[in-house]
Design a protein around this motif. Structure first.
Motif, PDB file in Angstrom:
ATOM      1  N   LEU A 309       0.833  -1.199   0.000  1.00  0.00           N
ATOM      2  CA  LEU A 309       0.000   0.000   0.000  1.00  0.00           C
ATOM      3  C   LEU A 309       0.872   1.256   0.000  1.00  0.00           C
ATOM      4  N   CYS A 310       1.921   1.245   0.808  1.00  0.00           N
ATOM      5  CA  CYS A 310       2.822   2.400   0.880  1.00  0.00           C
ATOM      6  C   CYS A 310       3.557   2.604  -0.444  1.00  0.00           C
ATOM      7  N   GLU A 316       0.382   9.520   4.187  1.00  0.00           N
ATOM      8  CA  GLU A 316       0.940  10.245   5.326  1.00  0.00           C
ATOM      9  C   GLU A 316       0.467   9.631   6.639  1.00  0.00           C
ATOM     10  N   VAL A 317      -0.794   9.198   6.654  1.00  0.00           N
ATOM     11  CA  VAL A 317      -1.408   8.638   7.862  1.00  0.00           C
ATOM     12  C   VAL A 317      -2.160   7.362   7.498  1.00  0.00           C
ATOM     13  N   GLU A 337       8.248  -1.641  13.246  1.00  0.00           N
ATOM     14  CA  GLU A 337       9.515  -2.374  13.181  1.00  0.00           C
ATOM     15  C   GLU A 337       9.640  -3.137  11.868  1.00  0.00           C
ATOM     16  N   ARG A 338       8.549  -3.712  11.419  1.00  0.00           N
ATOM     17  CA  ARG A 338       8.576  -4.479  10.172  1.00  0.00           C
ATOM     18  C   ARG A 338       8.694  -3.584   8.939  1.00  0.00           C
ATOM     19  N   LEU A 339       8.057  -2.417   8.997  1.00  0.00           N
ATOM     20  CA  LEU A 339       8.029  -1.538   7.822  1.00  0.00           C
ATOM     21  C   LEU A 339       9.278  -0.673   7.698  1.00  0.00           C
ATOM     22  N   ALA A 340       9.929  -0.370   8.821  1.00  0.00           N
ATOM     23  CA  ALA A 340      11.094   0.525   8.793  1.00  0.00           C
ATOM     24  C   ALA A 340      12.175  -0.043   7.875  1.00  0.00           C
ATOM     25  N   HIS A 345       8.825   5.819   2.844  1.00  0.00           N
ATOM     26  CA  HIS A 345       8.368   6.799   3.835  1.00  0.00           C
ATOM     27  C   HIS A 345       7.438   6.074   4.797  1.00  0.00           C
ATOM     28  N   LEU A 346       7.811   6.044   6.059  1.00  0.00           N
ATOM     29  CA  LEU A 346       6.990   5.358   7.058  1.00  0.00           C
ATOM     30  C   LEU A 346       5.821   6.257   7.446  1.00  0.00           C
TER      31      LEU A 346
END
Length: 380
Positions: A309-310, A316-317, A337-340, A345-346
């Motif tokens: 999705l990112c 942004e949110v 933790e998984r996405l970083a 962009h987190l």
């Protein structure tokens, strides 16, 4: 144009200008509308008498004479908001500012598709006719894709296919009616009345029996060509789904929706206590047993969906709603933790910020939009 028509037009222009400005003085309204201050003052007096405007006095920056600040009286009208959830129906009267005046949750006597549809139609009609004063429009949230004309292609949790619920309601009720997907409406409510309304791109991740995502970009819902954008429950987690056909729930929600999660736990011999399998499973995330392992596996799979999705939307949110809402303190650190390092962009992962159920408030928002310009209140 006759004097009566001119008066009506002027009042309509002033009313809409106040709403657009989120409050204004008579002088500011004159500038916005191009009307004289005297004409604006006459219109304002009539609108206050009609219960459509409120005036608050505030002293100007240099002191002296109080300046009358005008606001739309948000309680001047209500809409009927309806959330047809997986196993219950909620109805609420909501005013123009999003304040819930009355709310009721109703359990259907049967979850059989035809029975549930008949019960839903009866609930909406009964609530509409019992409301006093009468609402001005109806908004309905559905747990499934909804076409722009209010037709439901399929709603797996309800086992509805090809249901033209907007037309069925219009046959009973003479009112503007809007029907939309529940995840979309959660996003709409957050964008209009939540704490993250200034977000450039907002996604509401709705986790129920099915899984969906409502997407708001620059203040507008992203619907796609047929109103089906955001159906992330249709994502695939691996190549296995290509060997079968999913006619109801999509692959991701078959694995990660409430029903799928309960099935996976049962298959692994894990007893989940309580009505919500997510709450029961994630309460055991730190256990060094099969339940803890499944909880981490489930979060891995949600992280896969969110990373995709990112990559596409760069939100942004992301609002974690539905069964995830009460679990954000547990889920957010795990997902972050998984996405970083795996997304460019987190996004901010947050709990819902609206004071009431997002699907209901979103249904109210689209009902207000379906009603149309505030000037129509001059006709009531």
């Amino acid at each position: 144009m006759g004097s009566e028509a001119t008066t009506h037009r002027n009042r309509a222009a002033v009313l809409q200008a106040v709403r657009d400005a989120h409050g204004a003085s008579r002088a500011e309204l004159a500038e916005r509308t191009g009307l004289s201050v005297a004409t604006v003052s006459r219109a304002v007096s009539a609108l206050i008498d009609a219960g459509l405007l409120l005036e608050e006095s505030a002293v100007g920056p240099s002191g002296g004479r109080p300046l009358g600040r005008l606001q739309v009286d948000e309680s001047a009208a209500t809409v009927l908001a309806v959330d047809v959830a997986d196993r219950h129906t909620s109805v609420a009267l909501v005013d123009l500012g999003g304040a819930v005046r009355r709310i009721e949750r109703i359990e259907p006597p049967s979850l059989e598709p035809d029975d549930r549809l008949a019960h839903t139609l009866d609930v909406v009609e009964t609530a509409w006719r019992a409301a006093a004063p009468a609402p001005v429009a109806i908004g309905v949230a559905i747990p499934g894709p909804v076409q722009p004309d209010g037709a439901i292609d399929f709603a797996p949790a309800l086992r509805w296919r090809g249901v033209r619920i907007a037309d069925l309601l219009r046959a009973r009720i003479d009112a503007p009616i809007a029907v939309a997907n529940d995840a979309n409406l959660i996003a709409v409510a957050e964008a209009r009345w939540g704490s993250h309304r200034d977000a450039s791109t907002l996604v509401a991740l709705a986790v129920f029996e099915g899984i969906g995502a409502g997407i708001v970009e620059a203040g507008r819902i992203v619907e796609g060509s047929r109103g089906f954008a955001g159906q992330i429950g249709r994502m695939v987690l691996d190549v296995a789904p290509f060997q079968r056909r999913d006619d109801d729930f999509g692959d991701l929600e078959t694995q990660l929706g409430a029903i799928g999660l309960a099935r996976r736990a049962a298959d692994a011999g894990i007893a989940l206590v309580g009505d919500d399998p997510f709450a029961a499973l994630f309460a055991r995330i730190h256990d060094g047993d099969a339940a803890g392992a499944l909880a981490h596996r489930v979060l891995d799979e949600f992280a896969v969906a969110l990373s995709n999705l990112c990559a596409i939307l760069d939100p942004e949110v992301v609002v974690l709603s539905g069964s995830f809402a009460p679990l954000v303190t547990t889920i957010v650190p795990q997902l972050e933790e998984r996405l970083a390092g795996r997304v460019l962009h987190l996004p901010r992962l947050v709990a819902p910020s609206t004071p009431h159920d997002g699907a209901l408030l979103g249904a109210a928002a689209v009902a207000i939009d379906a009603f149309g310009p505030l000037a129509r209140l001059l006709e009531h």
